[in-house]
Design an enzyme around this catalytic site. Structure first.
Site, short mmCIF file in Angstrom:
data_model
loop_
_atom_site.label_atom_id
_atom_site.label_comp_id
_atom_site.label_asym_id
_atom_site.label_seq_id
_atom_site.Cartn_x
_atom_site.Cartn_y
_atom_site.Cartn_z
N ASP A 140 0.81 -1.21 0.00
CA ASP A 140 0.00 0.00 0.00
C ASP A 140 0.85 1.27 0.00
OD1 ASP A 140 0.95 -0.39 2.58
OD2 ASP A 140 -1.01 -0.81 3.45
N GLU A 146 -9.82 -2.04 5.27
CA GLU A 146 -10.52 -1.73 6.53
C GLU A 146 -11.73 -2.66 6.71
OE1 GLU A 146 -9.12 0.12 8.58
OE2 GLU A 146 -8.48 2.07 7.82
N HIS A 195 -7.24 -4.76 10.17
CA HIS A 195 -7.01 -4.54 8.74
C HIS A 195 -5.68 -5.15 8.33
CE1 HIS A 195 -5.04 -0.47 9.83
NE2 HIS A 195 -4.11 -1.09 9.15
N ASN A 221 -7.68 -2.79 14.19
CA ASN A 221 -9.04 -3.21 13.84
C ASN A 221 -9.01 -4.40 12.86
OD1 ASN A 221 -8.22 -2.04 11.47
ND2 ASN A 221 -9.75 -0.42 11.44
C1 GLP Z 1 -0.69 0.31 8.52
C2 GLP Z 1 -0.30 -0.50 7.30
C3 GLP Z 1 -0.43 -1.98 7.55
C4 GLP Z 1 0.21 -2.33 8.87
C5 GLP Z 1 -0.53 -1.65 9.99
C6 GLP Z 1 0.04 -1.93 11.36
O1 GLP Z 1 -1.99 0.76 8.53
N1 GLP Z 1 -1.04 -0.16 6.13
O2 GLP Z 1 0.19 -2.68 6.47
O3 GLP Z 1 0.20 -3.72 9.07
O4 GLP Z 1 -0.48 -0.25 9.77
O5 GLP Z 1 1.12 -1.08 11.62
P1 GLP Z 1 2.17 -1.28 12.77
O6 GLP Z 1 3.03 -2.42 12.34
O7 GLP Z 1 2.93 0.00 12.81
O8 GLP Z 1 1.43 -1.57 14.00
#
Ligand code: GLP
Length: 235
Positions: free
Chosen positions: A62, A135, A130, A128
């Site tokens: 992404d 989402e 995702h 959440n």
């Molecule tokens: C973002 C990314 C995800 C990631 C998530 C968790 O929203 N788009 O790919 O897994 O956050 O992030 P973190 O690893 O910083 O908790």
């Protein structure tokens, strides 16, 4: 699902590195990559290793809409800094956050995914549940798309920005179906803030309200958790 529970994040990164190396040795050449704080220690281990990606392809999950590759908050910048500057791939693809024509960008990315099927996909998970930026409520059949981020994701990700108003409101993300096409998936989660999402993903119902629950239907998924992320698992 193959579930591995370790004591802490560092051990989790080491397990993840083992799993990554195994896939590499077995011939994986196209790697699906994630951003966020979760895979950082793994990328650190990859950078210190002898692994060579000069014949490999990477495809990221992404990118924020509106951030250019030289913006320090962009996922392009993150990947360059944490991995690509030290371990260049033959080719690396990320969504183009500066493309205003969403239809065009989605088509471009889906063509890339068709041309380079992902052998090994790394995932983190949002609070959440995702994955990528899919989402809750995203159809399981969704392919690459432009996403409006939920308030909870904006809130969770504001730690990377100066002010909450600076967090982009939209992103381009591979869809759940695009992620499911990967031959092998490794999801990492560390810390208490992920415990509910992990419980729902593994022990909850298969439902679009919990995007990561789709992984229950994938044939080759490994989940690596530290104790705190695993603390609500009952089985
Ligand atoms: C973002 C990314 C995800 C990631 C998530 C968790 O929203 N788009 O790919 O897994 O956050 O992030 P973190 O690893 O910083 O908790």
């Amino acid at each position: 699902m193959n579930i591995i529970i370790v004591d802490n994040e560092q051990q989790g990164a080491e397990k993840a590195f083992e799993q990554f190396c195994k896939a590499y040795r077995q011939g994986a050449t196209c790697f699906g990559l994630a951003t966020g704080s979760t895979p950082q220690a793994l990328y650190g281990l990859i950078c210190k290793s002898q692994l060579d990606f000069s014949r490999c392809t990477s495809i990221n999950l992404d990118e924020y809409v509106g951030l250019s590759p030289d913006n320090k908050k962009s996922y392009h910048y993150f990947m360059q800094e944490k991995l690509f500057s030290q371990k260049p791939f033959a080719q690396s693809f990320l969504p183009n956050g500066m493309e205003n024509d969403a239809e065009k960008e989605v088509q471009r990315y889906e063509t890339i995914l068709k041309g380079y099927p992902i052998d090994f996909q790394i995932l983190g998970i949002g609070r959440n549940a995702h994955i990528g930026f899919n989402e809750p409520g995203t159809p399981f059949s969704q392919r690459t798309h432009k996403v409006k981020l939920t308030d909870s994701t904006i809130e969770a990700n504001k730690r990377f920005f100066e002010r909450v108003e600076d967090v982009p409101t939209h992103a381009y993300s591979m869809g759940l179906q695009s992620i499911m096409d990967a031959k092998e998936i490794m999801l990492l989660a560390f810390g208490e803030t992920k415990a509910v999402a992990i419980r729902d993903m593994i022990e909850g119902n298969l439902t679009e309200d919990v995007p990561a629950s789709i992984l229950q239907t994938h044939q080759n998924v490994t989940v690596i958790l530290d104790k705190t992320a695993a603390k609500l698992l009952t089985k």
